[in-house]
Design a protein around this motif. Sequence first.
Motif, mmCIF file in Angstrom:
data_model
loop_
_atom_site.group_PDB
_atom_site.id
_atom_site.type_symbol
_atom_site.label_atom_id
_atom_site.label_comp_id
_atom_site.label_asym_id
_atom_site.label_seq_id
_atom_site.Cartn_x
_atom_site.Cartn_y
_atom_site.Cartn_z
ATOM 1 N N SER A 11 -44.068 -53.363 86.197
ATOM 2 C CA SER A 11 -44.534 -54.736 86.415
ATOM 3 C C SER A 11 -44.981 -54.871 87.857
ATOM 4 C CB SER A 11 -43.410 -55.737 86.120
ATOM 5 O OG SER A 11 -43.843 -57.048 86.388
ATOM 6 N N THR A 12 -46.212 -55.397 88.041
ATOM 7 C CA THR A 12 -46.764 -55.538 89.388
ATOM 8 C C THR A 12 -46.862 -57.000 89.799
ATOM 9 O OG1 THR A 12 -48.997 -55.508 88.450
ATOM 10 C CG2 THR A 12 -48.072 -53.403 89.194
ATOM 11 N N ARG A 13 -46.112 -57.849 89.141
ATOM 12 C CA ARG A 13 -46.159 -59.268 89.496
ATOM 13 C C ARG A 13 -45.549 -59.494 90.867
ATOM 14 N NH1 ARG A 13 -43.309 -62.225 84.583
ATOM 15 N NH2 ARG A 13 -41.830 -60.544 85.012
#
Length: 343
Positions: free
Chosen positions: A339-341
């Motif tokens: 996840s690159t949030r």
Amino acid sequence: MVLSAHAFCPWDGHRFASFELVCPKCGNPRSRSQKLNVALVGGTGSHPRALERRGESSRSRDRQWRKILFERQAFPDNYVDQSFLAGLRKNENMTVYDFWTVVRDSVNVTLQMCVVLLFVMVFLSVLEHRLSTKALLSFEFVLLVLGFLAHWVFDPQFRARAMLNGLKLNVLLLIALGALAPILATLTNAISDDTITAMTVVFLIIHVGFHDYGFTNASKNRFQAPTSLNAAIFASVLLASRLCSNLEVFALVFFSFQLFALFPILRHSLRKYSIRLSTLFSWLFNLGVCLLVGSQSMAGAVLMVCSAVFITFVCPFWLLWSHKFKDEINGPWDEAVPSTRTR
């Protein structure tokens, strides 16, 4: 009380073999286990079979397969448990399309083909002197004014400053085309007509294939198809080099700039403003081009109608029909997606 009847370790439930004197799990001696078993039997009144069932349940818990790697289990490496496929999911990410929605979106492909046909028809009319240069320039000027006004109405963000910048860009383009027209008119003198025709067809096909239909469908706000735009402009330069005068070259190249560079922006604004109005405009534009082609060649009009029906109706039906053969398998064995949030 018979000591040999108690053959289980009271601490972990291990069943002693006839030769075992020490519990292999907890390390307690068997004699101590026998005394504790006797005490348990005498003090609580438990039956030896109860202790045997307790030991069997403990062993079944020890032999239950778990999906872990940090502990050695009493199973082979290729063992597959019945619960392995419990997390199986099929076609989890499949998008279900509606037929008429796909038809409505596919009209943009037909519209782009009609844009290419309109440009080719205008080129042939100028080449055969059926359309004068003054009429073409007047038509381009009217299209430019109407395009700016329509963009003003459809896009609320397009205001005076943006319009002024657009006018400056068009003026600079007109100056550049006027200066380059003599060069473009003699650019392909050493190349045969057959080669020019073949190259034009190839680059126009590249333009239609790599066009940014997501931008014209208003699914994104930035035009990202430089390959398509460059191919269309290059094809227009090739065709313009076959014209007689510099003014004709200037008019045709500027018309191609309006069709291939400015027209997608107007279609994007119209689609964001109203989907129904955009769809109606696309159908009317396609019908107008079909009538224009039919006035010159009935065979070309029939071929155009057949292509439009295939792209607009047959291809969406084909797409939806092929979805029943889709069998995408997902499960816990898939690769982890980071996840690159950002917070």
